[in-house]
Structures are given as C-alpha cells and as structure tokens.
Enzyme design. Structure first.
Site, PDB file in Angstrom:
ATOM      1  NE  ARG A  79      -6.076  -4.457   3.426  1.00 15.12           N
ATOM      2  CZ  ARG A  79      -6.510  -3.211   3.563  1.00 15.12           C
ATOM      3  NH1 ARG A  79      -6.482  -2.617   4.752  1.00 15.12           N
ATOM      4  NH2 ARG A  79      -6.978  -2.556   2.521  1.00 15.12           N
ATOM      5  CG  HIS A  83      -1.781  -3.619   0.922  1.00 13.59           C
ATOM      6  ND1 HIS A  83      -2.564  -2.507   1.125  1.00 13.59           N
ATOM      7  CD2 HIS A  83      -2.639  -4.620   0.596  1.00 13.59           C
ATOM      8  CE1 HIS A  83      -3.847  -2.823   0.939  1.00 13.59           C
ATOM      9  NE2 HIS A  83      -3.910  -4.099   0.633  1.00 13.59           N
ATOM     10  CG  ASN A 111      -1.126   0.923   1.619  1.00 18.75           C
ATOM     11  OD1 ASN A 111      -1.722  -0.149   1.472  1.00 18.75           O
ATOM     12  ND2 ASN A 111       0.000   1.212   0.991  1.00 18.75           N
ATOM     13  CG  HIS A 208     -10.260 -11.101   2.316  1.00 20.07           C
ATOM     14  ND1 HIS A 208     -10.838 -10.592   1.178  1.00 20.07           N
ATOM     15  CD2 HIS A 208      -9.147 -10.330   2.521  1.00 20.07           C
ATOM     16  CE1 HIS A 208     -10.123  -9.583   0.713  1.00 20.07           C
ATOM     17  NE2 HIS A 208      -9.085  -9.412   1.504  1.00 20.07           N
TER      18      HIS A 208
HETATM   19  C1  HEM Z   1      -7.579 -10.078  -4.309  1.00 19.42           C
HETATM   20  C2  HEM Z   1      -7.578  -8.795  -4.109  1.00 19.42           C
HETATM   21  C3  HEM Z   1      -7.836  -8.175  -2.778  1.00 19.42           C
HETATM   22  C4  HEM Z   1      -8.640  -7.117  -2.549  1.00 19.42           C
HETATM   23  C5  HEM Z   1      -9.433  -6.349  -3.582  1.00 19.42           C
HETATM   24  C6  HEM Z   1      -8.606  -6.860  -1.131  1.00 19.42           C
HETATM   25  C7  HEM Z   1      -9.277  -5.838  -0.515  1.00 19.42           C
HETATM   26  C8  HEM Z   1      -9.366  -5.671   0.854  1.00 19.42           C
HETATM   27  C9  HEM Z   1     -10.155  -4.673   1.506  1.00 19.42           C
HETATM   28  C10 HEM Z   1     -10.965  -3.599   0.807  1.00 19.42           C
HETATM   29  C11 HEM Z   1     -10.041  -4.868   2.830  1.00 19.42           C
HETATM   30  C12 HEM Z   1     -10.730  -4.064   3.939  1.00 19.42           C
HETATM   31  C13 HEM Z   1      -9.983  -2.786   4.229  1.00 19.42           C
HETATM   32  C14 HEM Z   1     -10.756  -1.944   5.209  1.00 19.42           C
HETATM   33  O1  HEM Z   1     -11.915  -1.649   4.935  1.00 19.42           O
HETATM   34  O2  HEM Z   1     -10.174  -1.579   6.241  1.00 19.42           O
HETATM   35  C15 HEM Z   1      -9.165  -5.972   3.032  1.00 19.42           C
HETATM   36  C16 HEM Z   1      -8.806  -6.475   4.249  1.00 19.42           C
HETATM   37  C17 HEM Z   1      -7.910  -7.495   4.426  1.00 19.42           C
HETATM   38  N1  HEM Z   1      -7.208  -8.145   3.430  1.00 19.42           N
HETATM   39 FE1  HEM Z   1      -7.539  -7.999   1.463  1.00 19.42          FE
HETATM   40  N2  HEM Z   1      -7.792  -7.764  -0.537  1.00 19.42           N
HETATM   41  C18 HEM Z   1      -7.296  -8.591  -1.501  1.00 19.42           C
HETATM   42  C19 HEM Z   1      -6.390  -9.609  -1.319  1.00 19.42           C
HETATM   43  C20 HEM Z   1      -5.811  -9.911  -0.127  1.00 19.42           C
HETATM   44  C21 HEM Z   1      -4.702 -10.810   0.042  1.00 19.42           C
HETATM   45  C22 HEM Z   1      -3.957 -11.474  -1.107  1.00 19.42           C
HETATM   46  C23 HEM Z   1      -4.451 -10.903   1.379  1.00 19.42           C
HETATM   47  C24 HEM Z   1      -3.399 -11.691   2.089  1.00 19.42           C
HETATM   48  C25 HEM Z   1      -2.918 -12.838   1.657  1.00 19.42           C
HETATM   49  C26 HEM Z   1      -5.400 -10.060   2.041  1.00 19.42           C
HETATM   50  C27 HEM Z   1      -5.517  -9.915   3.392  1.00 19.42           C
HETATM   51  C28 HEM Z   1      -6.411  -9.069   4.022  1.00 19.42           C
HETATM   52  C29 HEM Z   1      -6.625  -9.059   5.451  1.00 19.42           C
HETATM   53  C30 HEM Z   1      -5.966  -9.971   6.454  1.00 19.42           C
HETATM   54  C31 HEM Z   1      -7.549  -8.047   5.710  1.00 19.42           C
HETATM   55  C32 HEM Z   1      -8.060  -7.597   7.076  1.00 19.42           C
HETATM   56  C33 HEM Z   1      -7.166  -6.468   7.565  1.00 19.42           C
HETATM   57  C34 HEM Z   1      -7.444  -6.010   8.972  1.00 19.42           C
HETATM   58  O3  HEM Z   1      -8.386  -6.477   9.614  1.00 19.42           O
HETATM   59  O4  HEM Z   1      -6.680  -5.165   9.427  1.00 19.42           O
HETATM   60  N3  HEM Z   1      -6.187  -9.452   1.103  1.00 19.42           N
HETATM   61  N4  HEM Z   1      -8.764  -6.447   1.817  1.00 19.42           N
END
Ligand code: HEM
Length: 335
Positions: A79, A83, A111, A208
């Site tokens: 993530r 970002h 972030n 995700h």
């Molecule tokens: C398409 C638009 C995207 C949106 C709107 C989005 C939004 C989010 C949100 C809201 C979270 C949870 C944050 C939290 O509550 O702590 C999250 C987690 C995450 N996102 Fe996305 N995301 C997107 C795309 C991506 C992309 C492109 C990747 C990587 C290729 C990604 C990888 C991750 C990962 C791995 C997590 C888990 C993070 C953790 O457990 O520390 N996301 N994302």
C-alpha cells in the site's frame, strides 16, 4: 542502457516464467522503458548490477526479517508503494517526515494508517552499509513491495530501477488519493489521470488480497438503518459486530479478504459473493467491463498474477523525477 541489454536482463530474470508469459512481460518492460526515455534517465533492470550488486538481496532480507515477527508488513509495503506512486510519482515522497515548516504526505489523512516505515529504514541502512549514496529510497520501496507480494505467495517479477528521490512531500496533495467511498467514475479518473487504464484499476485493486481496513473505511456501508444492499446480509452482520456504532478502538476493523496474509485471488471471489469490504471494491462490479475482469480473476489466479505483474510494472514506473538519492529516507539531503 540499450533496449537490447534491457531485454537480455529481462530474459534471465524472467526465465522462470512460461514462454507466453515471458513474452508479455518483455513487451511491458519494453513499453515502460520506452515511455521513460522521454523523462530523462531511464529505469533499467541492471542499474545496480555494477553500482550495488547486493542491493536487491539486502532489501529482500530486510523484508523477510521484518515479516518473521510482523505479519502486517507485506500489506503495509504494498500500500505504501501505491500511495507513493499516486502522489508525485514513485519518488519516495511518502517516506519523508514532516518538518517544522511543512506537513509531509505521511501526515495527510489517507496516509494516517500507513505503517511499517521501519522496514524501509532497515533496508536503507543495509544498502547504505554496502554502497553509500547509491540506492534511492524510491527504488527500495518498489523492490520491497515486489518482495512483499512474492513472499506472501504471489508472483515475483524483475523491477526496473534507477528512480530518484523527490525533495517535496505535501500532506495537502494526498487528497488526490482515491478514498474508500470513491465511485467507479472517481476511481477511473484517478487511474486515467496517471496514465493507467480501467483494467489496471481492477488488477491493482487486487492488492486488497492482503491486509486490513479500519472500521472508518467501511462504516458507511453497515449502518443499521441503511446497510449497503450489495453486501451479503450475514457479512454485514459480522462487520457490524466487529465495528459496533459505539466502537472506540482504533485497532478495530476487518481483513480485506478471507486469506489476508496470502496473496491470492480470494479478493475477487469474495467481491462476487457480496463480501467485498470497501465501497470502492464494490464499485468495480458496477460497470460491465470491470465486472468482467473481476469474474476473470476470480476464475483464474494465474491470469490475475500475470496481469498484476504487468500493472505493477506500469504503476511503479510513474513519473521518474530528476531528484537525488537520499541518505536517510525520512529527510531530504542537505546541500
Ligand atoms: C483503487 C483505489 C483504492 C482505494 C480507494 C483504496 C483504499 C484503501 C483503504 C481505505 C484501505 C484501508 C485503510 C485502513 O482503513 O487502514 C486500503 C488498504 C489497503 N490497500 Fe488500498 N485502495 C485502493 C487501491 C489499492 C492499490 C492499487 C493497492 C496496491 C496495489 C492497494 C493496497 C492496499 C493494501 C495492501 C491495503 C492493506 C493495508 C494494511 O493492511 O496495512 N490499494 N486501501
């Protein structure tokens, strides 16, 4: 580096893949390489071969070591790289700390839940000990994200390197990151605006498959009076139990898919089953084209892995800046 040399490196690095997959990989690497020609120094697969031959191994070792005691590390690194790339390109701007004069990206609202910056710090210390002032923080993060995926059971791929670190990081610019309630149109715009396709949106959302979301990221969907009808009712009940309205725990939330420590295609299967966690995940089902990709990846993990590698190569190549190699990933160099 000449294109022929880039190809040769790709051939050796991708030797483990089948010939068809390999051919596609070569085409993507070549496209990324050509795209970057106009942006000053090109990224290349052998940038550190002479300059710091053990750099990649040192980054992989730092990721592996951190994962041994902290299972949240792979999701965090993947993530973090996303970002980084979506704000000012993949220039390590997300790694800079705020200063007394300026709030950095790290302190922008989207972030706030990024974590495991210490892994990048450890990797940086290791590569600085091997070859001081050579390996950029942006490259370390791109490599670490790849390693995080591979070490979680996902695909691996050769990462073109030679990124420079930016000197600007502004919390105000993180509003450009798509949020969890983004509509399909907003998601599409966020990706198209960076030269990425609608297909890249679906493929990269597959990130995700790893990690966790806090209640605040999906609370909007589970209000008792207005549960999102797209959610399977039993799933909505489970989420409400994890995130009751009076919840005060900042650690509460839910895994993003049922196998959140393993990089696989369960995310897509859950999405089709009414168990996608975020509204932005659900949004991928609202358009026939993206819905078809979701179905494709739910049915074939191999296709998802192959396309994920291609989309990561495109995202990781965004906006190669003419910057510096930071000595410390948290601070710009003093000149
Ligand atoms: C398409 C638009 C995207 C949106 C709107 C989005 C939004 C989010 C949100 C809201 C979270 C949870 C944050 C939290 O509550 O702590 C999250 C987690 C995450 N996102 Fe996305 N995301 C997107 C795309 C991506 C992309 C492109 C990747 C990587 C290729 C990604 C990888 C991750 C990962 C791995 C997590 C888990 C993070 C953790 O457990 O520390 N996301 N994302």
């Amino acid at each position: 580096m000449q294109l022929r040399q880039a190809m040769a490196s790709t051939i050796s690095a991708a030797a483990a893949t089948s010939s068809h997959q390999y051919l596609r990989l070569v085409v993507v690497v070549a496209a990324v390489w050509l795209m970057l020609l106009s942006d000053g120094e090109a990224l290349s697969l052998d940038y550190y071969v002479q300059r710091c031959p053990k750099a990649e191994a040192a980054v992989a070792a730092a990721v592996k070591q951190a994962m041994a005691t902290d299972k949240t590390v792979p999701a965090a690194l993947l993530r973090m790289h996303f970002h980084d790339c979506f704000v000012r390109g993949c220039d390590g701007s997300v790694l800079l700390d705020s200063t007394s004069n300026s709030r950095a990206e790290k302190d922008g609202p989207p972030n706030a839940s990024l974590h495991a910056f210490y892994v990048v710090d450890n990797a940086k210390r290791a590569v600085e000990a091997l070859c001081p002032g050579v390996v950029s923080c942006a490259d370390i993060l791109a490599l670490a994200a790849r390693d995080a995926v591979a070490l979680s059971g996902g695909p691996s791929w050769p990462v073109p390197v030679g990124r420079r670190d930016g000197r600007v990081s502004l919390a105000s610019e993180t509003t450009a990151l798509p949020g969890p309630t983004a509509s399909f149109e907003q998601l599409k715009q966020a990706f198209h605006g960076r030269g990425l396709s609608t297909k890249d949106l679906v493929v990269l959302s597959g990130g995700h498959t790893l990690g966790f979301a806090h209640c605040s990221s999906f609370q909007n969907r589970i209000q008792p009076a207005s549960v999102d009808p797209a959610l399977r009712p039993s799933f909505a009940v489970a989420l409400r139990r994890a995130c009751p309205p009076n919840n005060t725990s900042s650690a509460a939330g839910s895994a993003l898919d049922s196998t959140s420590a393993t990089f696989d295609n369960a995310y897509y299967r859950m999405l089709l089953d009414g168990r996608g966690l975020l509204s932005s995940d659900e949004a991928l089902l609202t358009h026939p084209k993206t819905r078809a990709f979701v179905s494709l990846y739910a049915a074939s993990q191999g296709t998802f892995f192959r396309d994920f590698v291609e989309s990561m190569l495109r995202m990781s190549a965004l906006n190669n800046v003419a910057g510096e190699v930071r000595a410390n990933c948290r601070r710009v160099n003093n000149h």
